[in-house]
Design a protein around this motif. Structure first.
Motif, PDB file in Angstrom:
ATOM      1  N   HIS A  11       1.039  -1.367   0.300  1.00  6.99           N
ATOM      2  CA  HIS A  11       0.097  -0.224  -0.400  1.00  6.99           C
ATOM      3  C   HIS A  11       0.247   0.862   0.132  1.00  6.99           C
ATOM      4  O   HIS A  11       2.030   1.178   0.638  1.00  6.99           O
ATOM      5  N   ASN A  18      -4.450  -0.838   4.977  1.00 10.32           N
ATOM      6  CA  ASN A  18      -4.133  -1.462   5.599  1.00 10.32           C
ATOM      7  C   ASN A  18      -2.418  -1.247   5.952  1.00 10.32           C
ATOM      8  O   ASN A  18      -1.653  -2.137   6.688  1.00 10.32           O
ATOM      9  N   LEU A 102      -8.074  -4.791  -2.123  1.00  9.48           N
ATOM     10  CA  LEU A 102      -8.299  -5.362  -3.649  1.00  9.48           C
ATOM     11  C   LEU A 102      -8.131  -3.713  -5.283  1.00  9.48           C
ATOM     12  O   LEU A 102      -8.737  -3.270  -4.455  1.00  9.48           O
ATOM     13  N   TRP A 104      -8.572  -3.409  -9.137  1.00  7.37           N
ATOM     14  CA  TRP A 104      -9.055  -4.166 -10.272  1.00  7.37           C
ATOM     15  C   TRP A 104      -9.042  -5.564  -9.942  1.00  7.37           C
ATOM     16  O   TRP A 104      -9.457  -6.278 -11.216  1.00  7.37           O
ATOM     17  N   PHE A 105      -9.787  -6.339  -8.927  1.00  5.31           N
ATOM     18  CA  PHE A 105     -10.412  -7.920  -8.678  1.00  5.31           C
ATOM     19  C   PHE A 105      -8.978  -8.433  -8.739  1.00  5.31           C
ATOM     20  O   PHE A 105      -9.111  -9.717  -8.893  1.00  5.31           O
ATOM     21  N   THR A 146      -8.208  -5.108   2.439  1.00  5.52           N
ATOM     22  CA  THR A 146      -9.175  -4.812   2.346  1.00  5.52           C
ATOM     23  C   THR A 146      -9.821  -4.917   0.626  1.00  5.52           C
ATOM     24  O   THR A 146      -9.106  -4.817  -0.291  1.00  5.52           O
ATOM     25  N   GLY A 149     -15.855  -2.434  -1.879  1.00  2.75           N
ATOM     26  CA  GLY A 149     -17.342  -3.005  -1.896  1.00  2.75           C
ATOM     27  C   GLY A 149     -17.215  -3.861  -1.300  1.00  2.75           C
ATOM     28  O   GLY A 149     -16.316  -4.877   0.016  1.00  2.75           O
ATOM     29  N   TYR A 154     -20.044  -9.549  -3.207  1.00  2.00           N
ATOM     30  CA  TYR A 154     -19.395 -10.649  -3.833  1.00  2.00           C
ATOM     31  C   TYR A 154     -19.885 -12.246  -3.348  1.00  2.00           C
ATOM     32  O   TYR A 154     -18.860 -12.920  -3.906  1.00  2.00           O
TER      33      TYR A 154
HETATM   34  P1  FAD Z   1      -8.143   4.482   3.298  1.00  4.63           P
HETATM   35  O1  FAD Z   1      -8.803   4.807   2.704  1.00  4.63           O
HETATM   36  O2  FAD Z   1      -6.028   4.287   3.169  1.00  4.63           O
HETATM   37  O3  FAD Z   1      -8.704   3.891   5.244  1.00  4.63           O
HETATM   38  C1  FAD Z   1      -9.708   4.011   5.522  1.00  4.63           C
HETATM   39  C2  FAD Z   1     -10.188   4.493   6.208  1.00  4.63           C
HETATM   40  O4  FAD Z   1      -9.266   4.394   7.281  1.00  4.63           O
HETATM   41  C3  FAD Z   1      -9.741   6.369   6.519  1.00  4.63           C
HETATM   42  O5  FAD Z   1     -10.137   6.874   7.002  1.00  4.63           O
HETATM   43  C4  FAD Z   1      -8.136   5.761   7.279  1.00  4.63           C
HETATM   44  O6  FAD Z   1      -8.073   7.161   7.696  1.00  4.63           O
HETATM   45  C5  FAD Z   1      -8.589   4.755   8.287  1.00  4.63           C
HETATM   46  N1  FAD Z   1      -7.881   4.690   9.329  1.00  4.63           N
HETATM   47  C6  FAD Z   1      -6.304   4.300   9.036  1.00  4.63           C
HETATM   48  N2  FAD Z   1      -5.793   3.383  10.309  1.00  4.63           N
HETATM   49  C7  FAD Z   1      -7.127   3.689  11.154  1.00  4.63           C
HETATM   50  C8  FAD Z   1      -6.585   3.158  12.597  1.00  4.63           C
HETATM   51  N3  FAD Z   1      -5.497   2.232  13.050  1.00  4.63           N
HETATM   52  N4  FAD Z   1      -7.585   2.561  12.985  1.00  4.63           N
HETATM   53  C9  FAD Z   1      -9.539   2.804  12.239  1.00  4.63           C
HETATM   54  N5  FAD Z   1      -9.142   3.992  11.141  1.00  4.63           N
HETATM   55  C10 FAD Z   1      -8.464   3.738  10.277  1.00  4.63           C
HETATM   56  N6  FAD Z   1     -12.300  -2.005  -4.218  1.00  4.63           N
HETATM   57  C11 FAD Z   1     -13.093  -3.023  -4.693  1.00  4.63           C
HETATM   58  O7  FAD Z   1     -13.982  -3.659  -4.311  1.00  4.63           O
HETATM   59  N7  FAD Z   1     -12.928  -4.081  -5.774  1.00  4.63           N
HETATM   60  C12 FAD Z   1     -11.847  -3.903  -6.788  1.00  4.63           C
HETATM   61  O8  FAD Z   1     -12.060  -4.242  -7.578  1.00  4.63           O
HETATM   62  C13 FAD Z   1     -11.610  -2.190  -6.365  1.00  4.63           C
HETATM   63  N8  FAD Z   1     -10.382  -2.383  -7.084  1.00  4.63           N
HETATM   64  C14 FAD Z   1      -9.865  -0.467  -6.953  1.00  4.63           C
HETATM   65  C15 FAD Z   1      -8.562  -0.468  -7.660  1.00  4.63           C
HETATM   66  C16 FAD Z   1      -7.920   0.776  -7.951  1.00  4.63           C
HETATM   67  C17 FAD Z   1      -6.873   1.547  -8.942  1.00  4.63           C
HETATM   68  C18 FAD Z   1      -8.502   1.559  -6.596  1.00  4.63           C
HETATM   69  C19 FAD Z   1      -6.859   2.615  -6.205  1.00  4.63           C
HETATM   70  C20 FAD Z   1      -9.172   1.362  -5.278  1.00  4.63           C
HETATM   71  C21 FAD Z   1     -10.216  -0.048  -6.253  1.00  4.63           C
HETATM   72  N9  FAD Z   1     -11.101  -0.291  -4.716  1.00  4.63           N
HETATM   73  C22 FAD Z   1     -11.830  -1.416  -5.387  1.00  4.63           C
HETATM   74  C23 FAD Z   1     -11.511  -0.117  -3.535  1.00  4.63           C
HETATM   75  C24 FAD Z   1      -9.901  -0.600  -2.462  1.00  4.63           C
HETATM   76  O9  FAD Z   1     -10.239  -1.311  -2.482  1.00  4.63           O
HETATM   77  C25 FAD Z   1     -10.453   0.403  -0.969  1.00  4.63           C
HETATM   78  O10 FAD Z   1     -10.288   1.257  -1.342  1.00  4.63           O
HETATM   79  C26 FAD Z   1      -9.532   0.100  -0.285  1.00  4.63           C
HETATM   80  O11 FAD Z   1      -9.705  -1.267   0.100  1.00  4.63           O
HETATM   81  C27 FAD Z   1      -9.513   0.754   1.370  1.00  4.63           C
HETATM   82  O12 FAD Z   1      -8.068   0.329   2.161  1.00  4.63           O
HETATM   83  P2  FAD Z   1      -6.546   1.073   2.066  1.00  4.63           P
HETATM   84  O13 FAD Z   1      -6.590   1.069   3.219  1.00  4.63           O
HETATM   85  O14 FAD Z   1      -6.570   2.037   0.770  1.00  4.63           O
HETATM   86  O15 FAD Z   1      -8.632   2.449   3.123  1.00  4.63           O
END
Ligand code: FAD
Length: 237
Positions: A11, A18, A102, A104-105, A146, A149, A154
């Motif tokens: 990440h 993550n 996750l 793009w799947f 993570t 959706g 799913y």
């Molecule tokens: P973040 O957005 O970084 O964190 C979520 C929240 O958690 C934030 O508010 C953060 O402040 C908070 N946080 C951080 N630390 C803590 C803590 N210690 N305690 C509590 N809260 C905290 N999704 C799908 O379902 N299918 C797909 O195919 C898909 N494709 C994608 C493709 C791309 C290129 C991208 C950019 C995204 C895609 N997504 C998809 C969405 C993606 O999977 C999610 O945005 C991602 O999994 C969220 O996890 P993150 O760690 O990035 O969350």
């Protein structure tokens, strides 16, 4: 029994959920007496591009055939230092964890690049090393992921494919193929959509999941004896 965990973390934002999951895994596994190594791919600046930079040796300068160069590098200690270091961590660990959002799947490109470059023919697979005879026999591996959706999306006959289908390229194509037994995946559904309180519960559930599976065997890789050549179809008797 103390175990050695190797977390490959993919990440780009340290403050992401993550990131919080990997820090929690590191803290709780260490507190429970286990050893943990983390490859934080973005922080390391891990190069996901697979080409001649994988090697310090050259088998054929005229034509790059990755698997041939990998077999040559295996015989001549010719892997680039960044790949050799990851291979050493892989050999060291009892449990391999892929931590990623996750995308793009699938897995993010930087993690796919890690798989493409580190899991090399000769050193890791090939020459009879696969499935129940693989490099990872005796080791276990786990997805920690993570999603954007929710879980309900799913499932069979829903808008998105069932999650078990999306996990096939990782759990079967990477973990089982290389001999690792597969621990149940941990999935933080819709990680960005709940409240901080929801996410704290998820972090507690993740720590409990990791510790609950320290002693479980996981699903073993397919047994080669059950899938004989030439067509590798499952034996019926
Ligand atoms: P973040 O957005 O970084 O964190 C979520 C929240 O958690 C934030 O508010 C953060 O402040 C908070 N946080 C951080 N630390 C803590 C803590 N210690 N305690 C509590 N809260 C905290 N999704 C799908 O379902 N299918 C797909 O195919 C898909 N494709 C994608 C493709 C791309 C290129 C991208 C950019 C995204 C895609 N997504 C998809 C969405 C993606 O999977 C999610 O945005 C991602 O999994 C969220 O996890 P993150 O760690 O990035 O969350």
């Amino acid at each position: 029994m103390p175990l050695k965990y190797f977390i490959v973390h993919a990440h780009h934002e340290p403050a992401s959920f993550n990131g919080a999951m990997t820090r929690r895994a590191l803290a709780d596994l260490t507190a429970a007496g286990h050893e943990v190594k983390v490859s934080d791919l973005y922080t390391m600046g891990f190069d996901p591009v697979s080409d001649r930079r994988n090697f310090t040796t050259v088998a054929n300068p005229a034509f790059l055939k990755q698997q041939n160069e990998e077999r040559h590098a295996t015989e001549h200690n010719g892997f680039a230092p960044d790949i050799a270091a990851e291979m050493d961590k892989l050999a060291w660990c009892d449990v391999l964890v892929f931590q990623f959002p996750l995308w793009w799947f699938s897995i993010p490109a930087i993690l796919k690049g890690w798989v493409d470059r580190v899991l090399a023919a000769g050193r890791i697979y090939g020459g009879g090393k696969w499935y129940s005879n693989g490099f990872g026999v005796g080791k276990r591996a786990m997805v920690s992921m993570t999603t954007g959706g929710p879980e309900a999306m799913y499932r069979q006959d829903c808008l998105e494919p069932p999650m078990e289908t999306l996990l096939v390229p990782i759990e079967h194509g990477v973990f089982w193929f290389n001999g690792f037994s597969v621990l149940p995946a941990f999935i933080a559904w819709s990680a960005a959509h709940g409240t901080d309180a929801d996410r704290h519960v998820t972090l507690d559930r993740y720590a409990a999941h990791l510790l609950a599976h320290t002693g479980t065997p996981g699903r073993p890789p397919l047994n080669l004896a059950d899938y004989p050549p030439p067509n590798f179809a499952r034996k019926t008797t």
